[in-house]
Each structure stands twice: as C-alpha cells, then as structure tokens.
Design a protein around this motif. Structure first.
Motif, PDB file in Angstrom:
ATOM      1  N   VAL A 237     -21.670  -1.908   4.706  1.00  6.65           N
ATOM      2  CA  VAL A 237     -21.530  -3.008   3.716  1.00  6.65           C
ATOM      3  C   VAL A 237     -20.939  -2.402   2.071  1.00  6.65           C
ATOM      4  N   VAL A 238     -21.712  -1.409   1.878  1.00  7.65           N
ATOM      5  CA  VAL A 238     -21.583  -0.788   0.797  1.00  7.65           C
ATOM      6  C   VAL A 238     -20.048  -0.329   0.719  1.00  7.65           C
ATOM      7  N   ALA A 239     -19.514   0.421   1.658  1.00  4.82           N
ATOM      8  CA  ALA A 239     -17.890   0.729   1.797  1.00  4.82           C
ATOM      9  C   ALA A 239     -17.097  -0.224   1.838  1.00  4.82           C
ATOM     10  N   LEU A 240     -17.300  -1.394   2.382  1.00  4.02           N
ATOM     11  CA  LEU A 240     -16.596  -2.563   2.618  1.00  4.02           C
ATOM     12  C   LEU A 240     -16.671  -3.209   1.133  1.00  4.02           C
ATOM     13  N   ILE A 241     -17.479  -3.245   0.397  1.00  8.10           N
ATOM     14  CA  ILE A 241     -17.502  -3.804  -0.792  1.00  8.10           C
ATOM     15  C   ILE A 241     -16.443  -3.128  -1.859  1.00  8.10           C
ATOM     16  N   TYR A 242     -16.665  -1.788  -1.719  1.00  3.64           N
ATOM     17  CA  TYR A 242     -15.946  -0.650  -2.566  1.00  3.64           C
ATOM     18  C   TYR A 242     -14.582  -0.850  -2.095  1.00  3.64           C
ATOM     19  N   LEU A 243     -14.145  -1.092  -0.844  1.00  6.15           N
ATOM     20  CA  LEU A 243     -12.997  -1.199  -0.360  1.00  6.15           C
ATOM     21  C   LEU A 243     -12.042  -2.344  -0.881  1.00  6.15           C
ATOM     22  N   THR A 244     -12.978  -3.356  -0.604  1.00  8.88           N
ATOM     23  CA  THR A 244     -12.327  -4.807  -1.107  1.00  8.88           C
ATOM     24  C   THR A 244     -11.882  -4.688  -2.559  1.00  8.88           C
ATOM     25  N   MET A 245     -12.718  -4.349  -3.240  1.00 10.99           N
ATOM     26  CA  MET A 245     -12.607  -4.120  -4.697  1.00 10.99           C
ATOM     27  C   MET A 245     -11.420  -3.271  -5.126  1.00 10.99           C
ATOM     28  N   THR A 246     -11.304  -2.119  -4.560  1.00 13.12           N
ATOM     29  CA  THR A 246     -10.414  -1.291  -5.084  1.00 13.12           C
ATOM     30  C   THR A 246      -8.983  -1.488  -4.344  1.00 13.12           C
ATOM     31  N   ILE A 247      -8.918  -1.807  -3.164  1.00 13.31           N
ATOM     32  CA  ILE A 247      -7.679  -2.264  -2.568  1.00 13.31           C
ATOM     33  C   ILE A 247      -7.219  -3.577  -3.340  1.00 13.31           C
ATOM     34  N   THR A 248      -7.733  -4.412  -3.508  1.00 11.81           N
ATOM     35  CA  THR A 248      -7.436  -5.756  -4.115  1.00 11.81           C
ATOM     36  C   THR A 248      -6.906  -5.230  -5.586  1.00 11.81           C
ATOM     37  N   LEU A 249      -7.687  -4.466  -6.301  1.00 14.56           N
ATOM     38  CA  LEU A 249      -7.109  -3.914  -7.735  1.00 14.56           C
ATOM     39  C   LEU A 249      -5.925  -3.400  -7.796  1.00 14.56           C
ATOM     40  N   SER A 250      -5.703  -2.501  -6.578  1.00 15.92           N
ATOM     41  CA  SER A 250      -4.496  -1.631  -6.246  1.00 15.92           C
ATOM     42  C   SER A 250      -3.121  -2.523  -6.132  1.00 15.92           C
ATOM     43  N   LEU A 251      -3.507  -3.487  -5.322  1.00 15.60           N
ATOM     44  CA  LEU A 251      -2.379  -4.442  -4.936  1.00 15.60           C
ATOM     45  C   LEU A 251      -1.936  -5.288  -6.108  1.00 15.60           C
ATOM     46  N   LEU A 252      -3.018  -5.894  -6.820  1.00 16.56           N
ATOM     47  CA  LEU A 252      -2.543  -6.398  -7.923  1.00 16.56           C
ATOM     48  C   LEU A 252      -1.891  -5.817  -9.114  1.00 16.56           C
ATOM     49  N   LEU A 253      -2.395  -4.514  -9.444  1.00 15.49           N
ATOM     50  CA  LEU A 253      -1.477  -3.821 -10.221  1.00 15.49           C
ATOM     51  C   LEU A 253      -0.150  -3.209  -9.917  1.00 15.49           C
ATOM     52  N   ARG A 254      -0.001  -3.069  -8.575  1.00 17.52           N
ATOM     53  CA  ARG A 254       1.095  -2.736  -7.929  1.00 17.52           C
ATOM     54  C   ARG A 254       2.254  -3.998  -8.230  1.00 17.52           C
ATOM     55  N   ARG A 255       1.786  -5.148  -8.235  1.00 20.69           N
ATOM     56  CA  ARG A 255       2.489  -6.451  -8.320  1.00 20.69           C
ATOM     57  C   ARG A 255       2.743  -6.585  -9.840  1.00 20.69           C
ATOM     58  N   LEU A 256       2.113  -6.229 -10.583  1.00 17.65           N
ATOM     59  CA  LEU A 256       2.021  -6.466 -11.967  1.00 17.65           C
ATOM     60  C   LEU A 256       3.113  -5.247 -12.409  1.00 17.65           C
ATOM     61  N   GLU A 257       3.130  -4.126 -11.886  1.00 16.24           N
ATOM     62  CA  GLU A 257       4.241  -3.179 -12.181  1.00 16.24           C
ATOM     63  C   GLU A 257       5.692  -3.553 -11.715  1.00 16.24           C
ATOM     64  N   HIS A 258       5.515  -4.059 -10.592  1.00 18.09           N
ATOM     65  CA  HIS A 258       6.815  -4.496 -10.116  1.00 18.09           C
ATOM     66  C   HIS A 258       7.395  -5.426 -11.006  1.00 18.09           C
ATOM     67  N   ARG A 259       6.674  -6.646 -11.407  1.00 18.43           N
ATOM     68  CA  ARG A 259       7.131  -7.677 -12.473  1.00 18.43           C
ATOM     69  C   ARG A 259       7.432  -7.063 -13.588  1.00 18.43           C
ATOM     70  N   LEU A 260       6.790  -5.883 -14.314  1.00 27.82           N
ATOM     71  CA  LEU A 260       7.441  -5.724 -15.460  1.00 27.82           C
ATOM     72  C   LEU A 260       8.648  -4.991 -15.250  1.00 27.82           C
ATOM     73  N   ARG A 261       8.593  -4.037 -14.049  1.00 32.83           N
ATOM     74  CA  ARG A 261       9.910  -3.407 -13.864  1.00 32.83           C
ATOM     75  C   ARG A 261      11.151  -4.286 -13.818  1.00 32.83           C
ATOM     76  N   SER A 262      11.029  -5.460 -13.087  1.00 31.45           N
ATOM     77  CA  SER A 262      12.003  -6.237 -12.795  1.00 31.45           C
ATOM     78  C   SER A 262      12.427  -7.024 -13.976  1.00 31.45           C
ATOM     79  N   LYS A 263      11.442  -7.358 -15.025  1.00 37.88           N
ATOM     80  CA  LYS A 263      11.920  -8.006 -16.297  1.00 37.88           C
ATOM     81  C   LYS A 263      12.544  -6.911 -17.233  1.00 37.88           C
ATOM     82  N   SER A 264      12.308  -5.518 -17.181  1.00 39.25           N
ATOM     83  CA  SER A 264      12.811  -4.583 -17.979  1.00 39.25           C
ATOM     84  C   SER A 264      14.272  -4.478 -17.605  1.00 39.25           C
ATOM     85  N   GLU A 265      14.397  -4.426 -15.978  1.00 39.33           N
ATOM     86  CA  GLU A 265      15.971  -4.244 -15.373  1.00 39.33           C
ATOM     87  C   GLU A 265      16.839  -5.527 -15.761  1.00 39.33           C
ATOM     88  N   GLY A 266      16.196  -6.699 -15.812  1.00 37.61           N
ATOM     89  CA  GLY A 266      16.723  -7.757 -16.018  1.00 37.61           C
ATOM     90  C   GLY A 266      17.272  -7.975 -17.291  1.00 37.61           C
TER      91      GLY A 266
END
Length: 266
Positions: A237-266
């Motif tokens: 359960v400890v590992a599951l909680i940390y994995l859920t938090m870190t992977i969710t944050l990583s995906l959100l940050l990756r999405r944010l970077e993609h949006r910022l990159r798209s705006k800069s290229e546009g």
C-alpha cells in the motif's frame, strides 16, 4: 546493423498499461480485502502530511533557489562567492544527514539564540521541544533542494539571449522590470521540465522525514507493519500510494510541457 526506432514517433505507452493494470489489481485488493482496507485507512492520515511537507518545502526552496541564482549572476563578487559556497556545501551533504543536522544541531542552536536575544525583553524561554519536528524537516528539505534548484534557475536565466536583454534596456526598463517582463518568462520554459522533475523527486524524498518521527506515509507504514506484522500488505500500500502520486504528477507535468511547447511553436 539494427537501426534505432524513429525518434519522431512516440512509442505506445505499454509501460503505463502495465502500471495501470498492476495498480487496478492492488486497488481491487484494497477494496475487497479487510487487511488492505485497514492499512489504507491508517496510511491515509499520512498522505496530507506528505503533501504539506512537499508543497511547503518545495515552494520555499524555489524562492531561496531563485535568490541564489540571481545572486550568482550579481555584479558583486561577494554575493557570487556566497551563493557558490552555499550551493557546493549543501549539494555535498546527503539529504538524510542534513535532516538530522538541522533537527538536532541547527534547531537547538536557533532556540538558544532566540532565548538569548529575547531574555532582556522578559519573554518566556522557548524550549527545543517547542520547535515542531515537521518544520525542522521542511527547513532541511528547503535547504537541500534550494541548492539544486538554484542551478536550474541559473541555467534558465543564462539561456535567455543577450539581445533580448539589450532590447529591454533600449526600451528604458530597469533591472527589475527586465527580469520580471523579459528574462524570467522566457527562462521559465527552459526551467519547467527540470523543475517538475525535482518536484516529483521531493515527493519521494519527503519519505526521509520519517527518520524524525514525522507521521508521513512512510512513518505510518513502519508503525503499522510493526504492529500487525503484515509487512507485505503494508508496504504494498505504501508503494502504491507513492506510485500513484508520482506517476500522476509526471503525466500532468508532461501534459503542461506539451501545451507550453505547442503555444511557443504556434
């Protein structure tokens, strides 16, 4: 010779599917197994402590790191040398050692200095135990991560072309206006990816505060496992909680970077 895959085409995220499937299995066990449910209920109390330590510590580290980065680019040699000394010393100390040092060396020294300064005012003496362990941990993480973040900020500030700064100067902007309106907005796009990575890293490193007895996820996991001897279920359960938090944050940050990159290229 085998050619590498086309780098312009993203691979299908099979790794994410494996993690999702594993996570769903664990969530199913948590929902249906009484032991897992009890462990999760106990550990849930530590999630907010982990979030609090991470958010407050990282915010303070960003402010201090940005100040160090600006100081390292100062015209005054004294400020540059102080910033470099701070960064080199702090980066050379393991975080867990820094946690122990701040908690059991710096905190008592601060209490002693405070009592010495306020004694003539007739204020009551402050005891070391009155300095909460959670704030000692936050201060230690702030000091540790500010050294790493200062290098990220410094690299981002240096990435801004001098022509942009000269153009801002020609418009009559002062140093603060140039930094706020020209330099930092452009540097932020360079800073964001490593900044996000360090935020995710702090989520994981926040588990080190358990050595001070702070009731975060890891500490509650140790206490729970020592009480019910269900080490397998508890640390799953400890590992599951940390994995859920870190992977969710990583995906959100990756999405944010993609949006910022798209705006800069546009």
């Amino acid at each position: 010779m085998n050619r590498p895959p086309n780098p312009t085409k993203e691979d299908f995220p099979w790794w994410l599917l494996v993690l999702v499937a594993t996570g769903l299995c664990l969530f199913w066990q948590v929902a249906t197994d009484e032991i897992y449910s009890q462990v999760l209920t106990t550990l849930a109390k530590g999630i907010w402590i982990t979030i609090f330590v991470t958010v407050i510590g990282f915010s303070m580290a960003c402010v201090l790191g940005l100040g160090l980065a600006v100081a390292s680019q100062s015209r005054l040699q004294v400020l540059r040398q102080i910033a470099r000394l701070y960064v080199e010393v702090v980066r050379g100390i393991p975080i867990i050692v820094l946690l122990l040092y701040v908690a059991f060396v710096v905190a008592p020294a601060v209490v002693y200095a405070w009592n010495w300064l306020t004694a003539p005012l007739g204020l009551g003496a402050w005891q070391t135990r009155d300095f909460p362990l959670i704030w000692r941990a936050i201060i230690a993480l702030t000091i540790a991560y500010s050294a790493f973040l200062s290098e990220i900020f410094r690299a981002g500030l240096l990435s801004v072309e001098k022509g942009q700064i000269e153009a801002a100067m020609s418009l009559g902007l002062n140093r603060w206006q140039r930094f706020r309106l020209v330099v930092f907005p452009q540097a932020f796009r360079t800073i964001l990816p490593p900044l996000g990575n360090d935020f995710v890293a702090m989520v994981k490193d926040s588990s080190l505060v358990s050595v001070l007895g702070v009731s975060d996820i890891t500490q509650l996991g140790k206490v729970t496992a020592a009480g019910n001897f269900r080490y397998f279920e508890t640390y799953n359960v400890v590992a599951l909680i940390y994995l859920t938090m870190t992977i969710t944050l990583s995906l959100l940050l990756r999405r944010l970077e993609h949006r910022l990159r798209s705006k800069s290229e546009g």
